[in-house]
Design a protein around this motif. Structure first.
Motif, mmCIF file in Angstrom:
data_model
loop_
_atom_site.group_PDB
_atom_site.id
_atom_site.type_symbol
_atom_site.label_atom_id
_atom_site.label_comp_id
_atom_site.label_asym_id
_atom_site.label_seq_id
_atom_site.Cartn_x
_atom_site.Cartn_y
_atom_site.Cartn_z
ATOM 1 N N MET A 96 0.847 -1.180 0.161
ATOM 2 C CA MET A 96 -0.017 -0.047 0.125
ATOM 3 C C MET A 96 0.829 1.039 -0.130
ATOM 4 S SD MET A 96 -3.406 -0.426 -0.038
ATOM 5 C CE MET A 96 -3.018 -1.591 -1.438
ATOM 6 N N ALA A 97 1.845 1.353 0.772
ATOM 7 C CA ALA A 97 2.623 2.352 0.757
ATOM 8 C C ALA A 97 3.542 2.630 -0.682
ATOM 9 C CB ALA A 97 3.882 2.417 2.107
ATOM 10 N N GLU A 98 3.974 1.690 -1.200
ATOM 11 C CA GLU A 98 4.559 1.734 -2.355
ATOM 12 C C GLU A 98 3.658 2.012 -3.455
ATOM 13 O OE1 GLU A 98 7.384 -1.143 -5.066
ATOM 14 O OE2 GLU A 98 5.407 -1.916 -4.852
ATOM 15 N N ALA A 99 2.467 1.526 -3.518
ATOM 16 C CA ALA A 99 1.373 1.827 -4.564
ATOM 17 C C ALA A 99 1.017 3.455 -4.345
ATOM 18 C CB ALA A 99 0.336 1.059 -4.502
ATOM 19 N N LEU A 100 0.678 4.039 -3.180
ATOM 20 C CA LEU A 100 0.318 5.384 -3.020
ATOM 21 C C LEU A 100 1.368 6.327 -3.291
ATOM 22 C CD1 LEU A 100 -1.621 5.050 0.628
ATOM 23 C CD2 LEU A 100 -2.629 5.319 -1.711
ATOM 24 N N PHE A 101 2.559 5.914 -2.821
ATOM 25 C CA PHE A 101 3.689 6.679 -3.264
ATOM 26 C C PHE A 101 3.961 6.876 -4.741
ATOM 27 C CE2 PHE A 101 8.318 7.237 -4.080
ATOM 28 C CZ PHE A 101 8.651 8.290 -3.232
ATOM 29 N N SER A 102 3.821 5.964 -5.409
ATOM 30 C CA SER A 102 4.012 5.701 -6.860
ATOM 31 C C SER A 102 2.885 6.342 -7.449
ATOM 32 C CB SER A 102 4.064 4.336 -7.447
ATOM 33 O OG SER A 102 5.347 3.825 -7.063
ATOM 34 N N THR A 109 -10.870 5.714 -2.060
ATOM 35 C CA THR A 109 -10.443 6.416 -0.899
ATOM 36 C C THR A 109 -10.094 7.847 -1.119
ATOM 37 O OG1 THR A 109 -8.835 4.556 -0.085
ATOM 38 C CG2 THR A 109 -8.292 6.711 0.671
ATOM 39 N N PRO A 110 -10.788 8.927 -0.298
ATOM 40 C CA PRO A 110 -10.762 10.206 -0.680
ATOM 41 C C PRO A 110 -9.328 10.849 -0.589
ATOM 42 C CG PRO A 110 -11.788 10.184 1.142
ATOM 43 C CD PRO A 110 -11.738 8.693 0.708
ATOM 44 N N ASP A 111 -9.012 12.114 -1.247
ATOM 45 C CA ASP A 111 -7.713 12.637 -0.917
ATOM 46 C C ASP A 111 -7.749 12.937 0.725
ATOM 47 O OD1 ASP A 111 -7.103 12.650 -3.605
ATOM 48 O OD2 ASP A 111 -8.044 14.798 -3.754
ATOM 49 N N ASP A 112 -8.399 13.068 1.295
ATOM 50 C CA ASP A 112 -8.366 13.378 2.845
ATOM 51 C C ASP A 112 -9.195 12.520 3.601
ATOM 52 O OD1 ASP A 112 -7.616 14.250 5.489
ATOM 53 O OD2 ASP A 112 -8.754 16.204 4.955
ATOM 54 N N GLN A 137 -0.137 13.993 3.652
ATOM 55 C CA GLN A 137 -1.368 13.595 2.733
ATOM 56 C C GLN A 137 -1.429 12.101 2.484
ATOM 57 O OE1 GLN A 137 -0.186 15.978 -0.631
ATOM 58 N NE2 GLN A 137 -1.969 17.646 -0.137
ATOM 59 N N LEU A 138 -0.224 11.449 2.280
ATOM 60 C CA LEU A 138 -0.316 10.079 2.078
ATOM 61 C C LEU A 138 -0.391 9.066 3.309
ATOM 62 C CD1 LEU A 138 2.950 9.604 0.383
ATOM 63 C CD2 LEU A 138 0.700 9.485 -0.729
ATOM 64 N N ALA A 139 -0.172 9.708 4.833
ATOM 65 C CA ALA A 139 -0.720 8.718 5.832
ATOM 66 C C ALA A 139 -1.993 8.650 6.073
ATOM 67 C CB ALA A 139 0.325 9.449 6.993
ATOM 68 N N PRO A 140 -2.825 9.354 6.012
ATOM 69 C CA PRO A 140 -4.162 9.005 6.375
ATOM 70 C C PRO A 140 -4.715 8.187 4.986
ATOM 71 C CG PRO A 140 -4.204 11.549 5.547
ATOM 72 C CD PRO A 140 -2.551 10.908 5.791
ATOM 73 N N ARG A 141 -4.473 8.378 3.773
ATOM 74 C CA ARG A 141 -4.827 7.549 2.890
ATOM 75 C C ARG A 141 -4.358 6.083 3.168
ATOM 76 N NH1 ARG A 141 -2.931 10.955 -2.356
ATOM 77 N NH2 ARG A 141 -3.509 13.046 -1.717
ATOM 78 N N TYR A 142 -3.096 5.988 3.643
ATOM 79 C CA TYR A 142 -2.563 4.662 3.861
ATOM 80 C C TYR A 142 -3.281 4.022 4.966
ATOM 81 C CZ TYR A 142 0.831 1.352 6.077
ATOM 82 O OH TYR A 142 1.494 0.314 6.651
ATOM 83 N N ASN A 143 -3.543 4.865 6.214
ATOM 84 C CA ASN A 143 -4.146 4.309 7.354
ATOM 85 C C ASN A 143 -5.528 3.780 6.871
ATOM 86 O OD1 ASN A 143 -1.842 4.738 8.922
ATOM 87 N ND2 ASN A 143 -2.788 6.913 9.515
ATOM 88 N N ALA A 144 -6.413 4.312 6.072
ATOM 89 C CA ALA A 144 -7.706 3.956 5.510
ATOM 90 C C ALA A 144 -7.552 2.650 4.792
ATOM 91 C CB ALA A 144 -8.289 5.274 4.700
ATOM 92 N N LEU A 145 -6.281 2.256 4.205
ATOM 93 C CA LEU A 145 -6.521 1.207 3.377
ATOM 94 C C LEU A 145 -5.980 0.055 4.113
ATOM 95 C CD1 LEU A 145 -4.978 2.654 0.087
ATOM 96 C CD2 LEU A 145 -7.548 1.762 0.325
ATOM 97 N N VAL A 146 -5.073 0.019 5.018
ATOM 98 C CA VAL A 146 -4.701 -1.012 5.821
ATOM 99 C C VAL A 146 -5.376 -1.453 7.192
ATOM 100 C CG1 VAL A 146 -2.136 -0.593 5.156
ATOM 101 C CG2 VAL A 146 -2.887 0.259 7.099
ATOM 102 N N ARG A 147 -6.431 -0.412 7.675
ATOM 103 C CA ARG A 147 -7.123 -0.652 8.827
ATOM 104 C C ARG A 147 -7.800 -1.829 8.679
ATOM 105 N NH1 ARG A 147 -11.040 4.458 8.408
ATOM 106 N NH2 ARG A 147 -12.193 3.975 6.977
#
Length: 229
Positions: free
Chosen positions: A56-62, A151-154, A71-81
């Motif tokens: 997930m981190a790699e996908a969001l980063f890319s 997943t929204p931007d925020d 901005q990336l951290a909350p998106r990441y948290n939403a996907l791995v929770r």
């Protein structure tokens, strides 16, 4: 160990044919039925959480090279929770093939969000150990694709957003009170009230985890504060 028809059908839904089906069986084995010769899925859950996190981190980063860490951290948290892992598990019918003890089955274990989330992470670890990182990555990106698109931007969760709103107004964090509970033990329905220090409140009622209903109450209060309801 030759997998049964139910496990083979699950492999099809998962999108990975195991060369070592024993890994999948272990990933599906809950502690309520584990024995000395039949270990549970907790170690695999630990590994799968990390595999999912890296993918997930790699996908969001890319995908968004302009996004900041904030901005990336909350998106990441939403996907791995856990809620998202459990949602994916439901989509592929993981609960139907979980190996549970009798008491856990009778208490509705196949529908419990925590068991589904843990089982999903364990299955991802099993794919990784069976075939390596790239096949595991492909499985994750395919199963999580709709969740990533949605997943929204925020995607801060409602409780976090409400707490930040309260702090900006100089108030202490919101409080959450369970005002009722009904339904069977294996599928409780919670009644939750979110309350701010200035007396503002909102209520939510629903099945699921207590935390998810707290989130709903927080969102209802946010909507009220922002004049959307």
């Amino acid at each position: 160990m030759k997998p049964g028809a139910d496990i083979r059908a699950f492999m099809t839904r998962l999108g990975h044919e195991f060369s070592r089906p024993d890994l999948l069986i272990r990933a599906l084995t809950h502690g309520s039925i584990a024995t000395a010769t039949r270990p549970d899925n907790q170690r695999l859950e630990f590994l799968g959480d990390r595999v999912l996190g890296l993918v997930m981190a790699e996908a969001l980063f890319s995908a968004d090279r302009q996004a900041t860490e904030g901005q990336l951290a909350p998106r990441y948290n939403a996907l791995v929770r856990g809620e998202t892992c459990a949602a994916v598990a439901r989509e592929i019918g993981l609960g139907d093939v979980l190996k549970l003890g009798r008491s856990e089955m009778l208490s509705g274990g196949r529908r419990k969000e925590a068991l589904l989330a843990d089982g999903m992470e364990a299955v991802l670890a099993a794919v990784y150990l069976d075939a390596g990182f790239e096949p595991a990555r492909e499985v994750i990106l395919r199963l999580w694709a709709e969740h990533m698109d949605a997943t929204p931007d925020d995607p801060r969760d409602a409780k976090t957003a409400l707490q930040e709103w309260a702090q900006a107004q100089g108030m202490p964090p919101p409080e959450y009170e369970q005002t009722g509970r009904d339904g069977p033990d294996h599928a409780p329905v919670f009644h939750i009230t979110a309350r701010l220090a200035d007396g503002s409140t909102a209520e939510a009622r629903g099945a699921g985890t207590k935390r998810s209903i707290e989130q709903a109450a927080a969102q209802a209060l946010l909507d009220r504060l922002e004049g959307r309801s």
